[in-house]
Design an enzyme around this catalytic site. Structure first.
Site, short mmCIF file in Angstrom:
data_model
loop_
_atom_site.label_atom_id
_atom_site.label_comp_id
_atom_site.label_asym_id
_atom_site.label_seq_id
_atom_site.Cartn_x
_atom_site.Cartn_y
_atom_site.Cartn_z
N LYS B 27 -13.07 -27.59 3.28
CA LYS B 27 -12.65 -27.09 1.96
C LYS B 27 -11.35 -27.75 1.55
O LYS B 27 -11.10 -27.97 0.37
CB LYS B 27 -12.52 -25.57 1.96
CG LYS B 27 -11.39 -25.00 2.79
CD LYS B 27 -11.33 -23.49 2.62
CE LYS B 27 -10.07 -22.86 3.17
NZ LYS B 27 -9.83 -23.11 4.59
N ARG B 32 -9.26 -31.09 -2.79
CA ARG B 32 -8.43 -32.21 -3.26
C ARG B 32 -9.28 -33.28 -3.95
O ARG B 32 -8.87 -33.84 -4.97
CB ARG B 32 -7.66 -32.79 -2.07
CG ARG B 32 -6.54 -31.90 -1.58
CD ARG B 32 -6.06 -32.33 -0.20
NE ARG B 32 -4.85 -31.63 0.22
CZ ARG B 32 -4.80 -30.42 0.74
NH1 ARG B 32 -5.93 -29.73 0.89
NH2 ARG B 32 -3.66 -29.88 1.10
N GLY B 97 -4.96 -20.33 -1.85
CA GLY B 97 -3.61 -20.84 -2.07
C GLY B 97 -3.62 -22.31 -2.40
O GLY B 97 -2.91 -22.77 -3.30
N SER B 171 4.81 -23.34 3.28
CA SER B 171 3.53 -24.00 3.00
C SER B 171 3.78 -25.43 2.56
O SER B 171 4.74 -25.72 1.84
CB SER B 171 2.79 -23.25 1.89
OG SER B 171 1.63 -23.95 1.52
N ASP B 313 -5.06 -23.95 11.32
CA ASP B 313 -6.35 -23.27 11.09
C ASP B 313 -7.03 -22.84 12.38
O ASP B 313 -7.98 -22.06 12.35
CB ASP B 313 -7.30 -24.21 10.33
CG ASP B 313 -6.95 -24.27 8.85
OD1 ASP B 313 -6.35 -23.31 8.35
OD2 ASP B 313 -7.30 -25.28 8.21
#
Lengths: 441, 434
Positions: B27, B32, B97, B171, B313
């Site tokens: 994803k 992107r 996000g 982030s 992740d």
């Protein structure tokens, strides 16, 4: 009876105002919010008594309110985990709501009893719910003299082919379409007519479903819906373009005018696009600014000496166009609108009669079967006014006649202002803001 | 049966897992690539596009902004960029996000773009103040709630290039969003990271996608400053998407947790640095082939610490696996995962404890006290709107004695829509609770 005295707008109409948001969008947004197993937000919720009733029913099936900001309602749905909270779910006097909730009840693993009031007994509701059995569920009528009461069981595996009678209404089709993605297998829906009533509403249902991830294929009057799930969504409710028509009508009937409708959200309704095209032909120009979210309505000149309008796909604005036509600097003929006489009153006939009483020269047209199917006018007029007009308990007739009265020479008394809550409660205030001379009597 | 239509599922204990499984497409890369394609005037193609809800949110947003988007095949996307996005659009980034932050950058040149999410209790609570500050410094008019929370409205009428700093401790998505903006400006843009970049792997993905679409970003070796030259323009390109790191990590951990022989046929292990080594250190049998990994699980697990900055992740699935190791495992350098769909340290720790796993937390660390016999289970845990929590808690359920019920499991679809179906195909057992 609450009459209103509408005076001539001799100084024209100008200024900024707003219109309500769309009821059909609101109904679908509420239903989709329950059927999405995710949160949803509804921006500009359009509350009406029917929407409030539907909302209450959906709450009984698990729709949760998670928050409320100014102008936005935050909800959380349950997807296929619908579960009525009580033994009986009440669905207050609306055929659309009853049909939609019957479809939702098919998703429940439990028995659901839907109960409507006595007025539902007089409406053709139960006989249109054959889809419940066709998709594998069961339906039994346990009504008594005072209530329509149906017991629905969704069955173990919801799927199959449903035949939907679309001769008189698109509501059942919309209801079955909305639940179909949550079935256990593909659902085919066959309509009984190729030219379903309310095509615009069906297209709206399809469009809103697709936007949330539903897999729908359509071939003519048949639909195939494959299992999928509705995504979380922000529903920005469109503005009610029929309400807009009365402000456009005010610009058309007053000697001059320029009105800006603030907070306007165009819809994907083909009827709205068609109506705006008709306005342009009649000399009423609309300019949308997506950044400001505003629609400006200005008066110009008609596109031709004789404007011909097909009313088939724009039924809700046919009364408004009747009100506008006598004030256009061109001959105006609208046809193919006999079906508009099947609404709350015989709208085309009533408009011709009341406009004539106001002093307008407007003639009925007839289709091959001799039915009134439209009207024709022959250029700009200044009707005398100074009369009392009957809206026949129909909010759209009241709104259209009030629009026309702005162009009359003397004030008109129009009854039925109490029905404005059905579509445009702030209409008289809006007209006053724009400079019209309005008095409640 | 589509499990994501239901409010609660029960994950039963698994005797064994066996078979071959393909992780879904990334994803991170898909989102992107879709955005870059939408910004490029002309036709771009994306092979192996992810079907996750986050990517759908990006696709829907780009479509609303004016891109033409078609699926000639279920896993192939054709994007036709218009060259100029629409003004006055309301964008719904779903609960993602990265979709939000990339689009905040890419729409900062437009007039009045409004961002709203229905996930008011998840994405709606996440701060975007770093991005808001940077955009304001670049001349963008930003209307927002406190701490840059949604809804946000941007007006980029007066946007300009220059030199801007963006705090990237919470982030790296803000930095990525600004690099996308750099590709749309007429003036050069320099973005500096004043403190530290907690997760650099996603920035590599951003740079890769931008390079493929003609936006050449130069950067310092330490990733503390980036420069996008004046007049950069997005160009149509072909993209091929690899495997999703979060889903791949979850499958690796699941197969390691119970008696299994599972072949994971992946398309690359981007953003998963150190994960295979970690499994090997724990004692899992991992055979790495050119296009796949064979995992033989069910053996004894050693407790091993993990640097979560290398593969953020992977932290939750590996922590769930560590709950079955003999000893205590520390997952460190992970403060930034507090700012995801949920607080992946505190919220996840609470769910672990609810399931019967002993765990502690520090600001930057999750400490898991393993127990080889697994938990008893038989309780319900919450997903906190987070796909990573769903997959990690499913692992706990598979290895438990009574299974675990997972409330709101549908959010697994943000990343891995058919996670439960694939788990069943490997021999797992999942039932619906209504």
């Amino acid at each position: 009876m609450t009459p209103a005295l509408i005076g001539p707008a001799r100084d024209g109409v100008s200024g900024r105002t707003g219109v309500p948001h769309s009821k059909p969008h609101m109904q679908r947004a509420l239903l989709l919010s329950l059927l999405a197993n995710a949160p949803s937000s509804i921006v500009n919720p359009a509350w009406s008594s029917e929407a409030e009733s539907l909302f209450a029913s959906l709450r009984e099936f698990g729709l949760d309110v998670t928050g409320q900001d100014p102008g936005t309602l935050h909800l959380s749905g349950v997807g296929k985990s619908v579960k009525p909270s009580g033994a009986t779910a009440s669905v207050v006097g609306s055929a659309f709501n009853f049909r939609a909730m019957a479809a939702v009840a098919c998703l429940s693993r439990n028995d659901t009893v839907l109960e409507g009031n006595a007025s539902m007994l007089r409406r053709p509701v139960a006989e249109y719910l054959g889809f419940v059995r066709e998709l594998g569920g069961s339906l039994s009528d346990i009504s008594d003299a005072g209530h329509l009461r149906l017991r629905i069981h969704g069955g173990g595996r919801l799927a199959g082919t449903a035949t939907v009678d679309t001769r008189h209404s698109s509501q059942v089709l919309t209801s079955v379409l909305l639940i179909a993605p949550l079935a256990d297998g593909p659902v085919r829906i066959r309509c009984t007519t190729d030219d379903a009533v309310g095509e615009g509403y069906i297209a709206l249902t399809e469009s809103m479903m697709r936007r949330q991830g539903a897999l729908i294929e359509r071939e003519g009057s048949s639909f195939l819906v494959r299992p999928s799930a509705y995504d979380a969504h922000v529903h920005e409710l469109a503005s009610d373009f029929t309400a807009l028509s009365y402000l456009a009508g005010a610009v058309a009937t007053a000697p001059h005018g320029s009105v800006t409708v603030a907070g306007y959200y165009p819809s994907e309704f083909s009827s709205e696009r068609e109506f705006l095209t008709v306005l342009e032909q009649l000399g009423i120009r609309t300019t949308y600014d997506p950044v400001e979210r505003s629609l400006r309505i200005d008066k110009g000149v008609p596109a031709a000496r004789h404007i011909r309008i097909d009313g088939h796909n724009i039924p809700t604005v046919v009364p408004t166009l009747a009100a506008i036509a006598p004030f256009v600097e061109a001959r105006v003929t609208l046809r193919n609108a006999a079906h508009v006489n099947n609404h709350k009153c015989r709208r085309v006939e009533v408009m011709i009669r009341e406009l004539t009483r106001m002093g307008c020269r407007i003639e009925a047209t007839h289709d091959g079967d001799g039915r009134v199917d439209g009207f024709t006018t022959s250029g700009r007029q200044t009707p005398a006014g100074d009369t009392t007009l009957d809206s026949h308990g129909d909010h759209r007739i009241f709104l259209s006649l009030a629009t026309a009265a702005l162009g009359a020479a003397r004030p008109c008394l129009i009854d039925g202002a109490q029905h404005l809550h059905a579509s445009f409660p702030e209409f008289l205030t809006s007209l006053h803001t724009l400079g019209a001379d309005i008095h409640s009597v | 049966m589509s499990f994501i239509q239901h409010k609660a599922l029960h994950v039963h204990p698994a005797g064994s897992l066996k078979g071959t499984v393909n992780p879904p497409a990334s994803k991170s890369y898909s989102a992107r690539a879709v955005l870059a394609a939408a910004l490029a005037p002309g036709r771009s193609e994306i092979e192996n596009i992810a079907t996750s809800q986050n990517v759908r949110a990006m696709i829907d947003s780009c479509r609303a902004l004016g891109a033409g988007i078609d699926y000639p095949a279920p896993d192939r996307l054709v994007v036709t960029g218009s060259g100029r996005q629409r003004d006055g659009v309301t964008v719904n980034p779903g609960n993602s996000g990265v979709v939000l932050r990339l689009l905040l950058g890419a729409t900062a040149v437009l007039r009045r773009t409004t961002f709203m999410t229905p996930f008011s209790a998840s994405l709606g609570r996440r701060s975007n103040s770093e991005m808001v500050d940077a955009l304001r410094a670049l001349g963008v008019e930003v209307t927002t709630e406190a701490e840059g929370r949604l809804p946000i409205t941007l007006d980029g009428t007066r946007v300009h290039g220059g030199d801007v700093s963006v705090d990237s401790r919470r982030s790296s998505q803000f930095l990525s969003g600004l690099l996308f903006l750099g590709g749309l400006l007429d003036e050069p843009l320099t973005v500096r990271v004043p403190d530290e970049l907690k997760a650099s792997a996603p920035v590599h993905t951003t740079l890769d996608v931008l390079r493929r679409t003609g936006v050449e970003v130069t950067h310092a070796d330490d990733f503390m400053s980036f420069h996008v030259p004046a007049g950069s323009r997005f160009e149509p390109a072909r993209h091929s998407v690899g495997s999703d790191p979060a889903s791949t990590a979850a499958l690796l951990a699941l197969a390691s947790a119970v008696d299994s022989t599972v072949d994971i046929d992946h398309l690359g292990l981007e953003e998963l640095d150190g994960v295979l080594e970690y499994l090997d250190d724990m004692g899992v049998s991992v055979d790495v082939g050119e296009r796949g990994v064979r995992v033989r699980g069910g053996g004894d697990l050693r407790a091993v610490d993990f640097d979560g900055s290398k593969a953020p992740d992977a932290v939750l699935p590996l922590a769930a696996l560590a709950a079955h190791a003999d000893g205590t495992s520390r997952f460190h350098t992970i403060e930034h995962i507090r700012y995801k769909e949920c607080d992946r340290i505190s919220d996840f720790r609470r769910e672990l404890e609810r399931a019967g796993v002993r765990a502690e937390e520090k600001r930057d660390e999750l400490i898991v006290h393993g127990s080889p016999e697994g938990v008893r289970g038989g309780v319900a845990v919450d997903s906190h709107y987070d796909h990573a929590v769903v997959m990690a808690m499913s692992l706990i359920g598979l290895r438990s004695r009574e299974g675990l019920s997972v409330r709101d499991p549908q959010y697994v679809a943000q990343t891995f829509p058919d996670f439960f179906e694939r788990l069943q195909r490997l021999g797992g057992h999942v039932t619906v609770l209504d």
